[in-house]
Design an enzyme around this catalytic site. Structure first.
Site, PDB file in Angstrom:
ATOM      1  N   ALA A  25       0.807  -1.214   0.000  1.00  0.00           N
ATOM      2  CA  ALA A  25       0.000   0.000   0.000  1.00  0.00           C
ATOM      3  C   ALA A  25       0.842   1.266   0.000  1.00  0.00           C
ATOM      4  O   ALA A  25       0.562   2.204  -0.762  1.00  0.00           O
ATOM      5  CB  ALA A  25      -0.945   0.006   1.203  1.00  0.00           C
ATOM      6  N   ALA A 173      -6.916  -4.845  -1.127  1.00  0.00           N
ATOM      7  CA  ALA A 173      -6.929  -3.955   0.038  1.00  0.00           C
ATOM      8  C   ALA A 173      -5.792  -2.941  -0.033  1.00  0.00           C
ATOM      9  O   ALA A 173      -5.964  -1.779   0.342  1.00  0.00           O
ATOM     10  CB  ALA A 173      -6.847  -4.761   1.329  1.00  0.00           C
ATOM     11  N   ASP A 174      -4.630  -3.378  -0.501  1.00  0.00           N
ATOM     12  CA  ASP A 174      -3.515  -2.451  -0.636  1.00  0.00           C
ATOM     13  C   ASP A 174      -3.818  -1.379  -1.672  1.00  0.00           C
ATOM     14  O   ASP A 174      -3.510  -0.203  -1.479  1.00  0.00           O
ATOM     15  CB  ASP A 174      -2.248  -3.213  -1.032  1.00  0.00           C
ATOM     16  CG  ASP A 174      -1.736  -4.095   0.083  1.00  0.00           C
ATOM     17  OD1 ASP A 174      -0.878  -3.632   0.843  1.00  0.00           O
ATOM     18  OD2 ASP A 174      -2.202  -5.237   0.196  1.00  0.00           O
ATOM     19  N   GLY A 175      -4.416  -1.794  -2.787  1.00  0.00           N
ATOM     20  CA  GLY A 175      -4.754  -0.826  -3.825  1.00  0.00           C
ATOM     21  C   GLY A 175      -5.800   0.172  -3.371  1.00  0.00           C
ATOM     22  O   GLY A 175      -5.687   1.376  -3.636  1.00  0.00           O
ATOM     23  N   ALA A 178      -4.214   2.532  -1.012  1.00  0.00           N
ATOM     24  CA  ALA A 178      -3.337   3.462  -1.710  1.00  0.00           C
ATOM     25  C   ALA A 178      -4.124   4.604  -2.335  1.00  0.00           C
ATOM     26  O   ALA A 178      -3.720   5.772  -2.257  1.00  0.00           O
ATOM     27  CB  ALA A 178      -2.536   2.721  -2.780  1.00  0.00           C
TER      28      ALA A 178
END
Length: 415
Positions: A25, A173-175, A178
């Site tokens: 992220a 979830a990281d995207g 971010a």
């Protein structure tokens, strides 16, 4: 001017971002800001960032790294050493934004308290990303995107009804975090334009995912309704599903509007369903979902994907193909819009990856280069710009506090 330092006129041109994030992220925030024109200095460990060691490789070259490190200058610095911390402090002193996603408190342990950094650089915006946030009883727990997808309720609602909860193949979830982090720092920049003061931002991985879950929270709060898995069906909009075609491809259909559902039923030759007063609204159709879905599935199964979509387009049904990546590469709309960028990589040759989004008419955001092969590609240049002499850079490299890419120097890079 080297490829890694050429200028941009993107909307964030003139901003400086220091990215000390790791999987995934934090670095993706830097990637998004770099795409929009910011100067992003990626501080990686002298042994190389972890993303260099994940995903798929071609001839030993990491492909995922090419994506996440695009448009970034690379400085290899061990910020756990005293000399490395001094390098990072000098970078922060000149930065607009600092992004990190270590465990809560780790940056402070290394001497990077926001309160102290803000005394040195009052306009600094510092974004913390962690699995569960900087506060709360779970703050110390390790947090990756997979755990956020699970903890947020997302995985519990994904997958067929009688199958286990489904986790996505990619770190969604990281995207999502971010994108949330990028707009958060842009909001902080706007606030800074009014009073000159920066801000400290606390972003967890699970909360942005939870925020995407529609009415899930209020449904439970008001009705004690627990959202669960329904496959590709919807429990509030019918018809809404994926349907297998005669040529073993798939079509997705959405009929949130009642008028679309009527057009769909007529398109498959089922005027009786379109005119049935008992199927006039979504709540009514939900009660007869098997009947509705069965009629559509039977009709679709007798036709190819192209035939199905041609009929649906003519009838103005909201439907489209479920594409695999090979189809995306071949799609004429993708080609016409330039959805995929063609880039030249000095090792891999021509490479196609997702282009920058969104598209600006005046201040064009653009892909300038892919993530570079050499660890610390720009270390010497970055240190020189911070005021370090050649002798000091050599001493830092000898001590292990930084890594200066010999390969970049030999190949005529920025060193």
């Amino acid at each position: 001017m080297s490829e890694t330092t050429k200028q941009t006129n993107g909307p964030l041109s003139g901003l400086t971002v220091v990215d000390v994030g790791m999987l995934f992220a934090g670095p993706l925030v830097g990637t998004l800001l770099a795409d929009l024109g910011a100067t992003v200095i990626k501080v990686e460990h002298p042994k190389g960032d972890e993303v260099r060691r994940v995903g798929r490789f071609r001839d030993g070259e990491p492909l995922w790294w090419r994506v996440t490190a695009r448009n970034k200058q690379l400085a290899a610095v061990d910020i756990r050493t005293e000399a490395g911390r001094e390098v990072l402090l000098r970078l922060i002193d000149k930065a607009d934004i600092l992004v990190e996603n270590f465990r809560p408190g780790r940056m402070a342990e290394w001497g990077f308290h926001y309160e102290e950094l803000a005394k040195m650089n009052p306009g600094l915006i510092m974004l913390h990303i962690s699995g569960y946030g900087q506060t709360g009883p779970y703050r110390e727990r390790p947090g990756m995107g997979t755990l956020a997808e699970a903890f947020s309720g997302f995985a519990h609602t994904m997958g067929p009804k009688d199958a286990p909860p489904s986790l996505p193949m990619f770190p969604i979830a990281d995207g999502v975090a971010a994108i949330t982090g990028a707009y958060a720092v842009l909001a902080a920049l706007y606030a800074r334009s009014r009073d000159g003061r920066g801000d400290e931002i606390d972003l967890s991985l699970y909360e942005p995912m939870l925020s995407l879950m529609g009415a899930m929270v209020i449904d439970y709060d008001q009705l004690k309704y627990i959202a669960s898995r329904h496959g590709n069906r919807s429990n509030w909009s019918v018809p809404r599903n994926s349907y297998l075609t005669k040529d073993n491809r798939w079509v997705a259909v959405s009929s949130a509007a009642n008028s679309v559902a009527k057009r769909l039923f007529r398109a498959i030759g089922r005027a009786d369903l379109a005119d049935d007063p008992g199927l006039a609204t979504n709540p009514q159709r939900v009660k007869r979902i098997e009947e509705c879905d069965g009629a559509i599935a039977d009709w679709v199964a007798q036709r190819t994907q192209e035939e199905v979509l041609a009929v649906f387009r003519e009838a103005e049904v909201v439907a489209g193909p479920i594409c695999d990546v090979e189809q995306i590469f071949a799609d004429p709309h993708v080609h016409e819009r330039g959805t995929l960028a063609k880039m030249q990589d000095p090792v891999l040759g021509e490479v196609r990856i997702q282009d920058v989004v969104p598209k600006f008419s005046r201040n064009r955001a653009q892909m300038r280069w892919l993530g570079r092969t050499n660890v610390g590609e720009d270390t010497a240049t970055v240190l020189s710009q911070l005021g370090y002499s050649d002798e000091e850079i050599e001493a830092l490299a000898s001590s292990g506090a930084v890594h200066v890419s010999v390969e970049a120097a030999v190949s005529g890079g920025t060193v």
